[in-house]
Design an enzyme around this catalytic site. Sequence first.
Site, mmCIF file in Angstrom:
data_model
loop_
_atom_site.group_PDB
_atom_site.id
_atom_site.type_symbol
_atom_site.label_atom_id
_atom_site.label_comp_id
_atom_site.label_asym_id
_atom_site.label_seq_id
_atom_site.Cartn_x
_atom_site.Cartn_y
_atom_site.Cartn_z
ATOM 1 N N ASP A 139 0.839 -1.188 0.000
ATOM 2 C CA ASP A 139 0.000 0.000 0.000
ATOM 3 C C ASP A 139 0.882 1.249 0.000
ATOM 4 O O ASP A 139 2.049 1.213 0.425
ATOM 5 C CB ASP A 139 -0.891 0.027 1.248
ATOM 6 C CG ASP A 139 -1.941 -1.072 1.240
ATOM 7 O OD1 ASP A 139 -2.208 -1.622 0.159
ATOM 8 O OD2 ASP A 139 -2.477 -1.379 2.327
ATOM 9 N N LYS A 140 0.324 2.344 -0.433
ATOM 10 C CA LYS A 140 1.064 3.602 -0.506
ATOM 11 C C LYS A 140 1.756 3.937 0.808
ATOM 12 O O LYS A 140 2.918 4.341 0.831
ATOM 13 C CB LYS A 140 0.117 4.734 -0.900
ATOM 14 C CG LYS A 140 0.778 6.105 -0.971
ATOM 15 C CD LYS A 140 -0.232 7.180 -1.327
ATOM 16 C CE LYS A 140 0.419 8.560 -1.317
ATOM 17 N NZ LYS A 140 -0.567 9.634 -1.608
#
EC number: 5.4.99.-
Length: 302
Positions: A139-140
């Site tokens: 995820d970011k």
Amino acid sequence: MNRILTYTIEKTYHGVSVETFLRKVPALTKSQIRSLKFRPEGITVNGQKVRTTAILKEGDCLTLQLQPENVPSNGHILPLDLPLDILYEDADLLVINKPAGILVHPSGIHYQDTLSNMVSAYFRSKGESAPICPIGRLDKDTSGTVIFAKNKFAAAFLSDRKQSRLEKEYLAIVSGVPSPARGEIRVPIRPCSQSPLKMTVDPIDGKNACTRFQTQAVLKNGNALIRLCLLTGRTHQIRVHMAHMGHPLIGDPLYGKGDEIFHRAALHADRTHFLLPFTRKEYSAAAPLPEDFRKYLSEWTK
């Protein structure tokens, strides 16, 4: 990048076909062997192109050209010239410690500010025309280890977790202390119909998801540092499972609540274990804790 593998045939493989050797030693698939067959210099023995039915002799020199010189470049991924924290690199793969706050691959409005853009610039600086091929994604806001394969053979091997024995471990700081201290969470997950950004637990319509966890330390503020291993790879799996247990990751804006130190979900992919393509040697890459983890643990460790 022109990737060439060379093998000197040992007595064990005297009398076997080229195809049998390729299936056993570099463990290529039928489709990979087929793609090599149709390249001018894809498979040669003692400098001569051969069929896969050719019989090998002890002392033969078998050469494979995995990727031709004119492999397409990654011009569609714009280069971003920023430094990478490289944990490991060889002719087949690149392992990077991703900082929190950036995507792994271009998506939506993030077209030229991702880790893949940085890798594109790095390959260009080295004069390499390797593809930009991340194996799995974070995820970011998750930091830690990310693998990039440099050729499609390595990508296929690493993507097959059963063959490559690829396993990723995570560290997370959660609200409260899990009880029991270790175990497995087996709860199906699906996208949340009320919010396109979220996943939700659904024992009936969800996809199978399993997370293994173990408490590493109980902190002075009543929270805990835990280690986790994904046995499946669902979106937001760790975040959803820990929230389902009643112990959401601190700083998680979707499944928990904010934190003064953590402005993201406190999740770090700190170790990745796998077999190296072609050699099958075991390798472990470890990503050091980022600053926000170190600061939080320093303040609240007993």
